[in-house]
Motif scaffolding. Structure first.
Motif, mmCIF file in Angstrom:
data_model
loop_
_atom_site.group_PDB
_atom_site.id
_atom_site.type_symbol
_atom_site.label_atom_id
_atom_site.label_comp_id
_atom_site.label_asym_id
_atom_site.label_seq_id
_atom_site.Cartn_x
_atom_site.Cartn_y
_atom_site.Cartn_z
ATOM 1 N N SER A 4 -6.915 -38.879 21.824
ATOM 2 C CA SER A 4 -6.699 -39.562 23.080
ATOM 3 C C SER A 4 -8.121 -39.844 23.572
ATOM 4 O O SER A 4 -9.138 -39.373 23.416
ATOM 5 N N GLY A 5 -8.248 -40.998 24.474
ATOM 6 C CA GLY A 5 -9.494 -41.374 25.204
ATOM 7 C C GLY A 5 -10.133 -40.124 26.088
ATOM 8 O O GLY A 5 -11.244 -40.249 26.137
ATOM 9 N N ASP A 6 -9.109 -39.558 26.474
ATOM 10 C CA ASP A 6 -9.985 -38.272 27.390
ATOM 11 C C ASP A 6 -10.437 -37.265 26.431
ATOM 12 O O ASP A 6 -11.515 -36.866 26.656
ATOM 13 N N ASP A 7 -9.767 -37.198 25.176
ATOM 14 C CA ASP A 7 -10.511 -36.069 24.110
ATOM 15 C C ASP A 7 -11.756 -36.761 23.735
ATOM 16 O O ASP A 7 -12.820 -36.022 23.550
ATOM 17 N N ILE A 8 -11.701 -37.850 23.490
ATOM 18 C CA ILE A 8 -13.088 -38.493 23.053
ATOM 19 C C ILE A 8 -14.232 -38.344 24.022
ATOM 20 O O ILE A 8 -15.289 -38.337 23.802
ATOM 21 N N THR A 9 -13.769 -38.934 25.119
ATOM 22 C CA THR A 9 -14.821 -38.842 26.229
ATOM 23 C C THR A 9 -15.493 -37.303 26.436
ATOM 24 O O THR A 9 -16.710 -37.386 26.393
#
Length: 254
Positions: A16-21
């Motif tokens: 997920s984008g949140d995890d990547i960030t």
């Protein structure tokens, strides 16, 4: 979550984008002691309004926009040099780049249901248009001058992908293939532009994070399939060669 299984069926390593960030900013802080308050952020992603998958721009100030349709760095050499001159003293450069592709709730690639809409639309619209033209055997070199002037980015995108046309059309999933080859083109162009302007960077490090953004319906998180994470030491005496962070134990343990 059902959408996760549909995304990972095509992109097994997507997160997920949140995890990547969180993962990558933490890695930069802890492994490289990078001061995020002094880091200048740039993007080369498609200008489509759906591309807010990560929260990098909420943590890192003032994103410098290099990308346009499809995510190619249309700002070119002049844009890269300008970016290099804007980095805070004692800071680092960080560039996030790549194309995007939609996925429906049923798992169809190349389309998505956007916020506030019931109908499905293409994502990436520019890439799906390029694919349709490739399939109809349109030749972008025959566009009249007025078309080139008023639709420069789309025509440039199609010309960039033309060497991959046959591989795209014969792939098991042409929509995924055209997205993957666009990533290859963006990655090559970003690294070429950094190489050309390296002497203009007064910072010591340039971090390059590239991947494919996977857009989902508004009820779900978007995902990112990371393809590379490189660091360039600007003061190195060795010839220009990005060093992959993907091989670090710290990265493998994200």
């Amino acid at each position: 979550m059902a959408i996760t299984k549909k995304v990972t069926a095509y992109y097994p390593n997507a997160k997920s984008g949140d995890d990547i960030t969180e993962s990558y900013l933490t890695l930069l802080e802890k492994e490289y002691n990078s001061d995020l308050k002094k880091m200048l952020f740039a993007t080369s992603v498609c200008s489509d309004d759906v591309n807010v998958s990560t929260d990098f721009r909420r943590v890192l100030s003032r994103p410098f926009t290099m990308g346009g349709l499809g995510g190619l760095p249309y700002s070119g050499f002049t844009g890269m040099v300008a970016f290099s001159h804007h980095i805070p003293d004692g800071g680092d450069a960080f560039i996030f780049y790549g194309p995007h592709i939609g996925i429906t709730d049923e798992g169809e690639l190349g389309r998505m249901r956007r916020i506030g809409q019931k109908r499905l639309t293409n994502s990436c619209g520019a890439l799906m248009l390029a694919l349709e033209r490739f399939q109809s055997d349109d030749d972008v070199d025959t566009y009249v001058p007025q078309s080139v002037h008023y639709d420069y980015q789309q025509i440039q995108l199609e010309q960039t992908l033309m060497p991959f046309k046959n591989k795209i059309l014969t792939a098991d999933n042409p929509k995924k293939a055209i997205t993957d080859y666009t990533y290859t083109a963006i990655d090559k162009q970003i690294k070429k532009l950094v190489s050309m302007s390296l002497n203009e960077f007064h910072c010591e490090r340039i971090f390059l994070l590239g991947g494919v953004i996977i857009n989902t319906s508004e009820e779900y998180n978007d995902y990112v399939d990371i393809r590379n994470f490189d660091v360039i030491e600007t003061k190195s005496l060795e010839p220009f060669k990005p060093k992959s962070i993907l091989e670090l134990d710290a990265f493998k343990n994200l």
